[in-house]
Write an enzyme that holds these catalytic residues in place. Structure first.
Site, PDB file in Angstrom:
ATOM      1  N   ASP A   1       0.847  -1.189   0.000  1.00 46.56           N
ATOM      2  CA  ASP A   1       0.000   0.000   0.000  1.00 46.56           C
ATOM      3  C   ASP A   1       0.885   1.243   0.000  1.00 46.56           C
ATOM      4  O   ASP A   1       1.382   1.655  -1.041  1.00 46.56           O
ATOM      5  CB  ASP A   1      -0.922  -0.087   1.225  1.00 46.56           C
ATOM      6  CG  ASP A   1      -2.013   0.963   1.239  1.00 46.56           C
ATOM      7  OD1 ASP A   1      -2.452   1.379   0.161  1.00 46.56           O
ATOM      8  OD2 ASP A   1      -2.429   1.362   2.338  1.00 46.56           O
TER       9      ASP A   1
ATOM     10  N   ASP B   1      -8.556  -8.208   6.111  1.00 51.62           N
ATOM     11  CA  ASP B   1      -9.643  -7.975   7.052  1.00 51.62           C
ATOM     12  C   ASP B   1     -10.093  -6.527   7.087  1.00 51.62           C
ATOM     13  O   ASP B   1      -9.401  -5.616   6.617  1.00 51.62           O
ATOM     14  CB  ASP B   1      -9.198  -8.357   8.469  1.00 51.62           C
ATOM     15  CG  ASP B   1      -8.241  -7.313   9.062  1.00 51.62           C
ATOM     16  OD1 ASP B   1      -7.226  -6.999   8.414  1.00 51.62           O
ATOM     17  OD2 ASP B   1      -8.532  -6.784  10.163  1.00 51.62           O
TER      18      ASP B   1
HETATM   19  P1  5GP Z   1       1.757  -0.284   3.902  1.00 52.43           P
HETATM   20  O1  5GP Z   1       2.851  -0.218   4.913  1.00 52.43           O
HETATM   21  O2  5GP Z   1       2.214  -0.746   2.545  1.00 52.43           O
HETATM   22  O3  5GP Z   1       0.964   0.980   3.830  1.00 52.43           O
HETATM   23  O4  5GP Z   1       0.694  -1.243   4.497  1.00 52.43           O
HETATM   24  C1  5GP Z   1       0.589  -2.534   4.220  1.00 52.43           C
HETATM   25  C2  5GP Z   1      -0.414  -3.146   5.172  1.00 52.43           C
HETATM   26  O5  5GP Z   1      -1.569  -2.315   5.392  1.00 52.43           O
HETATM   27  C3  5GP Z   1      -0.928  -4.406   4.569  1.00 52.43           C
HETATM   28  O6  5GP Z   1      -0.087  -5.495   4.882  1.00 52.43           O
HETATM   29  C4  5GP Z   1      -2.308  -4.500   5.174  1.00 52.43           C
HETATM   30  O7  5GP Z   1      -2.202  -5.116   6.429  1.00 52.43           O
HETATM   31  C5  5GP Z   1      -2.752  -3.076   5.341  1.00 52.43           C
HETATM   32  N1  5GP Z   1      -3.571  -2.639   4.182  1.00 52.43           N
HETATM   33  C6  5GP Z   1      -3.233  -1.754   3.222  1.00 52.43           C
HETATM   34  N2  5GP Z   1      -4.215  -1.596   2.320  1.00 52.43           N
HETATM   35  C7  5GP Z   1      -5.216  -2.408   2.711  1.00 52.43           C
HETATM   36  C8  5GP Z   1      -6.523  -2.710   2.161  1.00 52.43           C
HETATM   37  O8  5GP Z   1      -6.988  -2.212   1.134  1.00 52.43           O
HETATM   38  N3  5GP Z   1      -7.271  -3.608   2.866  1.00 52.43           N
HETATM   39  C9  5GP Z   1      -6.836  -4.202   4.014  1.00 52.43           C
HETATM   40  N4  5GP Z   1      -7.647  -5.077   4.610  1.00 52.43           N
HETATM   41  N5  5GP Z   1      -5.602  -3.951   4.533  1.00 52.43           N
HETATM   42  C10 5GP Z   1      -4.801  -3.072   3.894  1.00 52.43           C
END
Ligand code: 5GP
Ligand code: MG
Length: 187
Positions: free
Chosen positions: A107, A163
């Site tokens: 993300d 989730d």
């Molecule tokens: P990042 O550090 O890349 O922003 O976050 C990654 C984590 O955020 C993912 O492993 C997940 O746990 C959570 N996350 C990011 N986007 C989503 C989404 O659209 N849905 C869900 N359920 N979790 C997300």
């Protein structure tokens, strides 16, 4: 106990179907087999959303490998790779090994980039990243995964391990929640 509410009732639309997930898994398995298949790699799953994806992925990999897990969360500023809080570290020795970090979704990039930095310090022979879903529009850190299953637009998704408030992980597809539900339950 009369009624049996289904998590499907809360889904507005399916974004990645079961068939699309299967095709993505096949492609990922092919790439991993080609590139780390002979390297006795360690696949490190990032808990907890990865459990469905990783379970389906490893059953497509017909070569020697190890599976380990890490539970970590980044809690930094939105503009840089923040601190990494480790709730559960890996059990394996990483030095000299070929490592693939496997996560459900990329993300902002903060979690994976911080994990890569941390594990790199332990001296792996190689370190790669593999994600089922990639949301490039949300990136705040320049980071790309080596293996990506499906690129998706900037929407919050649930299902196939992902989730919302610990629910919907058991849906067999990736879907978008009905917005009123999301707004109501958001804290
Ligand atoms: P990042 O550090 O890349 O922003 O976050 C990654 C984590 O955020 C993912 O492993 C997940 O746990 C959570 N996350 C990011 N986007 C989503 C989404 O659209 N849905 C869900 N359920 N979790 C997300
Ligand atoms: Mg996660």
């Amino acid at each position: 106990m009369g009624s049996r509410p289904s998590p499907r009732d809360d889904i507005e639309r399916i974004l990645v179907t079961e068939q699309q997930l299967e095709a993505a898994l096949d492609r990922l398995a092919e790439s991993l087999t080609r590139e780390v298949g002979g390297a006795d790699p360690i696949l490190i799953g990032v808990l907890g959303g990865v459990f469905v994806f990783l379970a389906d992925l490893v059953r497509r990999l017909d070569f020697a490998l190890e599976v380990d897990f890490i539970d970590a969360e980044s809690y930094g500023e939105d503009t840089e790779a923040g601190e990494l809080k480790i709730m559960k570290d890996v059990d394996c020795e990483i030095r000299g090994r070929h490592v693939v970090i496997v996560d459900d979704i990329l993300d902002t990039g903060q979690t994976l980039s911080a994990l890569v930095r941390m594990l790199q310090e332990r001296g792996p022979a190689s370190l790669r990243t593999c994600v089922l879903l990639d949301k490039p529009a949300r990136r705040v850190i320049e980071f790309e995964a080596d293996y990506v299953g499906v690129r998706i637009p900037n929407v919050f998704v649930v299902g196939y391990g992902l989730d919302f408030a610990q629910r919907y992980r058991n849906l067999p597809f990736v879907g978008v929640l009905r917005p009123e539900l999301y707004d109501k339950r958001r804290t």
